[in-house]
Design a protein around this motif. Sequence first.
Motif, mmCIF file in Angstrom:
data_model
loop_
_atom_site.group_PDB
_atom_site.id
_atom_site.type_symbol
_atom_site.label_atom_id
_atom_site.label_comp_id
_atom_site.label_asym_id
_atom_site.label_seq_id
_atom_site.Cartn_x
_atom_site.Cartn_y
_atom_site.Cartn_z
ATOM 1 N N GLY A 4 0.816 -1.198 0.000
ATOM 2 C CA GLY A 4 0.000 0.000 0.000
ATOM 3 C C GLY A 4 0.848 1.245 0.000
ATOM 4 N N LEU A 5 0.189 2.362 0.231
ATOM 5 C CA LEU A 5 0.855 3.667 0.273
ATOM 6 C C LEU A 5 1.115 4.036 1.732
ATOM 7 C CD1 LEU A 5 1.781 6.345 -1.028
ATOM 8 C CD2 LEU A 5 -0.612 7.111 -0.870
ATOM 9 N N GLY A 14 7.016 5.413 8.082
ATOM 10 C CA GLY A 14 5.911 4.547 8.464
ATOM 11 C C GLY A 14 6.257 3.069 8.402
ATOM 12 N N SER A 15 5.236 2.252 8.662
ATOM 13 C CA SER A 15 5.429 0.793 8.708
ATOM 14 C C SER A 15 4.361 0.083 7.887
ATOM 15 C CB SER A 15 5.346 0.296 10.156
ATOM 16 O OG SER A 15 6.364 0.854 10.955
ATOM 17 N N LEU A 16 4.735 -1.064 7.403
ATOM 18 C CA LEU A 16 3.809 -1.971 6.727
ATOM 19 C C LEU A 16 4.203 -3.397 7.071
ATOM 20 C CD1 LEU A 16 3.367 -0.663 3.052
ATOM 21 C CD2 LEU A 16 1.601 -0.751 4.817
ATOM 22 N N ARG A 17 3.229 -4.284 7.024
ATOM 23 C CA ARG A 17 3.510 -5.703 7.220
ATOM 24 C C ARG A 17 2.992 -6.479 6.022
ATOM 25 N NH1 ARG A 17 0.871 -10.092 11.361
ATOM 26 N NH2 ARG A 17 2.768 -11.254 11.897
ATOM 27 N N LEU A 18 3.890 -7.132 5.333
ATOM 28 C CA LEU A 18 3.512 -7.968 4.207
ATOM 29 C C LEU A 18 3.302 -9.399 4.678
ATOM 30 C CD1 LEU A 18 6.011 -6.759 1.442
ATOM 31 C CD2 LEU A 18 3.815 -5.782 2.108
ATOM 32 N N LYS A 71 18.642 -3.839 6.677
ATOM 33 C CA LYS A 71 19.033 -4.353 7.991
ATOM 34 C C LYS A 71 18.670 -3.359 9.087
ATOM 35 C CE LYS A 71 22.847 -7.445 6.787
ATOM 36 N NZ LYS A 71 24.322 -7.629 6.797
ATOM 37 N N GLY A 72 18.081 -3.887 10.159
ATOM 38 C CA GLY A 72 17.688 -3.048 11.283
ATOM 39 C C GLY A 72 16.327 -2.406 11.115
ATOM 40 N N ARG A 73 15.751 -2.491 9.912
ATOM 41 C CA ARG A 73 14.436 -1.890 9.666
ATOM 42 C C ARG A 73 13.377 -2.947 9.336
ATOM 43 N NH1 ARG A 73 13.714 1.309 5.384
ATOM 44 N NH2 ARG A 73 15.336 0.341 4.108
ATOM 45 N N PHE A 74 13.785 -3.991 8.638
ATOM 46 C CA PHE A 74 12.848 -5.035 8.224
ATOM 47 C C PHE A 74 13.097 -6.302 9.028
ATOM 48 C CE2 PHE A 74 12.134 -3.588 3.515
ATOM 49 C CZ PHE A 74 11.818 -2.322 3.972
ATOM 50 N N THR A 75 12.017 -7.051 9.258
ATOM 51 C CA THR A 75 12.124 -8.344 9.943
ATOM 52 C C THR A 75 11.304 -9.378 9.196
ATOM 53 O OG1 THR A 75 12.366 -7.247 12.091
ATOM 54 C CG2 THR A 75 11.804 -9.580 12.098
ATOM 55 N N THR A 102 2.503 -19.343 6.379
ATOM 56 C CA THR A 102 2.560 -17.912 6.092
ATOM 57 C C THR A 102 3.950 -17.350 6.360
ATOM 58 O OG1 THR A 102 0.217 -17.695 6.673
ATOM 59 C CG2 THR A 102 1.507 -15.673 6.551
ATOM 60 N N LEU A 103 4.355 -16.496 5.442
ATOM 61 C CA LEU A 103 5.602 -15.748 5.542
ATOM 62 C C LEU A 103 5.255 -14.290 5.768
ATOM 63 C CD1 LEU A 103 8.768 -15.710 5.019
ATOM 64 C CD2 LEU A 103 8.162 -15.080 2.672
ATOM 65 N N TYR A 104 6.037 -13.609 6.597
ATOM 66 C CA TYR A 104 5.787 -12.205 6.896
ATOM 67 C C TYR A 104 7.027 -11.358 6.628
ATOM 68 C CZ TYR A 104 1.993 -14.297 9.631
ATOM 69 O OH TYR A 104 0.891 -15.029 10.033
ATOM 70 N N LEU A 105 6.783 -10.086 6.386
ATOM 71 C CA LEU A 105 7.859 -9.104 6.335
ATOM 72 C C LEU A 105 7.368 -7.848 7.032
ATOM 73 C CD1 LEU A 105 10.759 -8.556 5.281
ATOM 74 C CD2 LEU A 105 9.695 -7.366 3.343
ATOM 75 N N GLN A 106 7.892 -7.605 8.211
ATOM 76 C CA GLN A 106 7.580 -6.377 8.938
ATOM 77 C C GLN A 106 8.562 -5.304 8.494
ATOM 78 O OE1 GLN A 106 5.058 -5.667 11.208
ATOM 79 N NE2 GLN A 106 5.827 -3.567 11.033
#
Length: 116
Positions: free
Chosen positions: A9-10, A15-19, A63-67, A76-80
């Motif tokens: 999304g936008l 900000g943050s998003l979770r895929l 690194k340090g921003r995404f998990t 299910t796979l996630y990307l924070q």
Amino acid sequence: VQLQASGGGLVQPGGSLRLSCVASGSMFSGTIMGWYRQAPGKERELVAQINTGGDSNYADSVKGRFTISRDNALLTLYLQMNSLKPEDTAVYYCNARSIYSGINYWGRGTLVTVSS
């Protein structure tokens, strides 16, 4: 294996998003899972990857921003993604690679736009 990614999304910078990526089939636990992204005019690149044991690796740029994480029970796979930057804008793709056959599976991408 079929993969369905969602959560793009936008979002404003910072900000943050979770895929999320939901996989079909019973082989999820036997795959190395990853998130790739492709920005306009650029090649697809690896963002993060997680193996069957839960060990992960990341592109230096995130690194340090995404998990990255996975839930084998939920397939299910996630990307924070936190502290998002405009340069994170891209179509994000979910990838699964079987540890037995080496075959790669790709899901349809989900667009992430970071802009004010």
